[in-house]
Design a protein around this motif. Sequence first.
Motif, PDB file in Angstrom:
ATOM      1  N   ALA A 109       8.015   9.327 -14.073  1.00  0.00           N
ATOM      2  CA  ALA A 109       7.376   8.200 -14.738  1.00  0.00           C
ATOM      3  C   ALA A 109       5.889   8.501 -14.870  1.00  0.00           C
ATOM      4  O   ALA A 109       5.348   9.361 -14.177  1.00  0.00           O
ATOM      5  CB  ALA A 109       7.598   6.908 -13.945  1.00  0.00           C
ATOM      6  N   LEU A 110       5.250   7.784 -15.748  1.00  0.00           N
ATOM      7  CA  LEU A 110       3.827   7.955 -15.964  1.00  0.00           C
ATOM      8  C   LEU A 110       3.020   7.068 -15.031  1.00  0.00           C
ATOM      9  O   LEU A 110       3.430   5.961 -14.705  1.00  0.00           O
ATOM     10  CB  LEU A 110       3.468   7.588 -17.411  1.00  0.00           C
ATOM     11  N   PHE A 111       1.859   7.555 -14.629  1.00  0.00           N
ATOM     12  CA  PHE A 111       0.904   6.722 -13.914  1.00  0.00           C
ATOM     13  C   PHE A 111       0.015   6.000 -14.939  1.00  0.00           C
ATOM     14  O   PHE A 111      -0.044   6.403 -16.111  1.00  0.00           O
ATOM     15  CB  PHE A 111       0.066   7.567 -12.960  1.00  0.00           C
ATOM     16  N   PRO A 112      -0.686   4.942 -14.536  1.00  0.00           N
ATOM     17  CA  PRO A 112      -1.349   4.058 -15.508  1.00  0.00           C
ATOM     18  C   PRO A 112      -2.382   4.714 -16.426  1.00  0.00           C
ATOM     19  O   PRO A 112      -2.327   4.534 -17.644  1.00  0.00           O
ATOM     20  CB  PRO A 112      -2.000   2.994 -14.622  1.00  0.00           C
TER      21      PRO A 112
ATOM     22  N   ILE B 297       7.037   3.980 -16.528  1.00  0.00           N
ATOM     23  CA  ILE B 297       5.778   4.079 -15.805  1.00  0.00           C
ATOM     24  C   ILE B 297       5.974   3.648 -14.358  1.00  0.00           C
ATOM     25  O   ILE B 297       6.906   2.908 -14.026  1.00  0.00           O
ATOM     26  CB  ILE B 297       4.658   3.229 -16.441  1.00  0.00           C
ATOM     27  N   PHE B 298       5.066   4.115 -13.511  1.00  0.00           N
ATOM     28  CA  PHE B 298       4.972   3.654 -12.130  1.00  0.00           C
ATOM     29  C   PHE B 298       3.529   3.265 -11.879  1.00  0.00           C
ATOM     30  O   PHE B 298       2.620   4.068 -12.083  1.00  0.00           O
ATOM     31  CB  PHE B 298       5.391   4.740 -11.136  1.00  0.00           C
ATOM     32  N   ASP B 299       3.308   2.022 -11.430  1.00  0.00           N
ATOM     33  CA  ASP B 299       1.946   1.561 -11.170  1.00  0.00           C
ATOM     34  C   ASP B 299       1.785   0.867  -9.826  1.00  0.00           C
ATOM     35  O   ASP B 299       0.742   0.286  -9.545  1.00  0.00           O
ATOM     36  CB  ASP B 299       1.458   0.652 -12.296  1.00  0.00           C
ATOM     37  N   GLY B 300       2.817   0.913  -8.990  1.00  0.00           N
ATOM     38  CA  GLY B 300       2.707   0.305  -7.668  1.00  0.00           C
ATOM     39  C   GLY B 300       2.876  -1.193  -7.652  1.00  0.00           C
ATOM     40  O   GLY B 300       2.623  -1.829  -6.624  1.00  0.00           O
ATOM     41  N   SER B 301       3.294  -1.803  -8.764  1.00  0.00           N
ATOM     42  CA  SER B 301       3.425  -3.256  -8.831  1.00  0.00           C
ATOM     43  C   SER B 301       4.537  -3.777  -7.926  1.00  0.00           C
ATOM     44  O   SER B 301       5.428  -3.047  -7.508  1.00  0.00           O
ATOM     45  CB  SER B 301       3.707  -3.685 -10.275  1.00  0.00           C
TER      46      SER B 301
ATOM     47  N   GLU C 172       0.844  -1.186   0.000  1.00  0.00           N
ATOM     48  CA  GLU C 172       0.000   0.000   0.000  1.00  0.00           C
ATOM     49  C   GLU C 172       0.883   1.241   0.000  1.00  0.00           C
ATOM     50  O   GLU C 172       1.913   1.280   0.690  1.00  0.00           O
ATOM     51  CB  GLU C 172      -0.901   0.016   1.227  1.00  0.00           C
ATOM     52  N   GLY C 173       0.500   2.242  -0.773  1.00  0.00           N
ATOM     53  CA  GLY C 173       1.309   3.453  -0.797  1.00  0.00           C
ATOM     54  C   GLY C 173       0.694   4.561  -1.619  1.00  0.00           C
ATOM     55  O   GLY C 173      -0.371   4.412  -2.224  1.00  0.00           O
ATOM     56  N   THR C 174       1.392   5.688  -1.639  1.00  0.00           N
ATOM     57  CA  THR C 174       0.991   6.863  -2.402  1.00  0.00           C
ATOM     58  C   THR C 174       2.213   7.414  -3.124  1.00  0.00           C
ATOM     59  O   THR C 174       3.267   7.600  -2.512  1.00  0.00           O
ATOM     60  CB  THR C 174       0.414   7.955  -1.485  1.00  0.00           C
ATOM     61  N   ALA C 175       2.060   7.649  -4.418  1.00  0.00           N
ATOM     62  CA  ALA C 175       3.131   8.258  -5.212  1.00  0.00           C
ATOM     63  C   ALA C 175       2.718   9.670  -5.588  1.00  0.00           C
ATOM     64  O   ALA C 175       1.589   9.891  -6.041  1.00  0.00           O
ATOM     65  CB  ALA C 175       3.397   7.427  -6.466  1.00  0.00           C
TER      66      ALA C 175
ATOM     67  N   GLY D 266       6.106  -1.880  -4.993  1.00  0.00           N
ATOM     68  CA  GLY D 266       5.741  -0.476  -5.078  1.00  0.00           C
ATOM     69  C   GLY D 266       6.913   0.479  -4.932  1.00  0.00           C
ATOM     70  O   GLY D 266       6.728   1.642  -4.549  1.00  0.00           O
ATOM     71  N   ASP D 267       8.122   0.020  -5.250  1.00  0.00           N
ATOM     72  CA  ASP D 267       9.307   0.842  -5.010  1.00  0.00           C
ATOM     73  C   ASP D 267      10.176   1.034  -6.241  1.00  0.00           C
ATOM     74  O   ASP D 267      11.350   1.381  -6.136  1.00  0.00           O
ATOM     75  CB  ASP D 267      10.150   0.220  -3.893  1.00  0.00           C
ATOM     76  N   SER D 268       9.611   0.802  -7.432  1.00  0.00           N
ATOM     77  CA  SER D 268      10.429   0.933  -8.635  1.00  0.00           C
ATOM     78  C   SER D 268       9.569   1.306  -9.834  1.00  0.00           C
ATOM     79  O   SER D 268       8.345   1.163  -9.811  1.00  0.00           O
ATOM     80  CB  SER D 268      11.174  -0.382  -8.920  1.00  0.00           C
ATOM     81  N   ILE D 269      10.235   1.780 -10.872  1.00  0.00           N
ATOM     82  CA  ILE D 269       9.571   2.063 -12.126  1.00  0.00           C
ATOM     83  C   ILE D 269      10.061   1.068 -13.167  1.00  0.00           C
ATOM     84  O   ILE D 269      11.078   0.394 -12.971  1.00  0.00           O
ATOM     85  CB  ILE D 269       9.839   3.511 -12.611  1.00  0.00           C
TER      86      ILE D 269
END
Length: 272
Positions: free
Chosen positions: A146-149, A171-175, A119-122, A178-181
């Motif tokens: 990075a881009l969000f989804p 991109i960054f999507d929290g996969s 769980e997190g917030t970017a 949740g700590d990398s692009i």
Amino acid sequence: MKFEMSLKRFSLCAALSVATIVPLAATPLQPHRAVYDVDLASATDRSGISTMRGRMVYEFRGAECEGYTTNFRFVTQIGTRGERRVTDQQTTTFEAADGSLFRFVTKTFVDDIEDRSVEGTAMAEEGGLVVELSGPAGGTIELEKALFPTAHMLKVLERASAGERFFEQPIFDGSEDGDSIVTTSVVVGPEKDAAGDDKEATVDPILTENSYRNISIAYFNSSNATGEGTPDYRIAFKMLENGITRDLDMDYGDFALKGILTDLELLPTSDC
């Protein structure tokens, strides 16, 4: 197993990926709930997978005046070397319409027992992303831009409309943790109309009333930022200009999955 974490990325990318603080684009996206039946297309001996089948439910709501929310659930029954288990992956995300913030929660259950939770917030800042993770393993992480989804999906549609057929984008999507692009290489096909023998397109009239494009996205880990070499995995699908996707092919190297759209419900659009 690797695929238990990687499959979650489809929920955000199939549906895809800006962390620059600008309005998201004029293309209207159709709120909808889509159901996909997923089956194993192929698997190598090294994967250890003998059978796999499941169901994926993807719900998308929102508009550029209020932000975008996705709810995703993917339940699978997996056979590996004589054993069977059930995985249940559940993800909820919210993306601000101006691209400034992305919240994500993912829980994974194996045989009804919670196996993983992220769980997190970017937040997008001038120099990149700041990610705040919750829970025992929480903390603050700084990442590159990075881009969000949802913004990524809108960018794909925008570039396709402009005639572009290939581009790369982080991109960054929290996969995963949740700590990398990741870096994506996107290939966009020309507009097409559904063929008469395309049974999947009969799920809802909107699929035959609108043209689609074939989209292929290769994902490379952040250590291979140039998008060269072998990707971690590839996803290909048909996408309408309103963001609805179908005919999914997900290739993870040692195994591949096929997803077929079986039900589609169009949800109310927001009155902005």
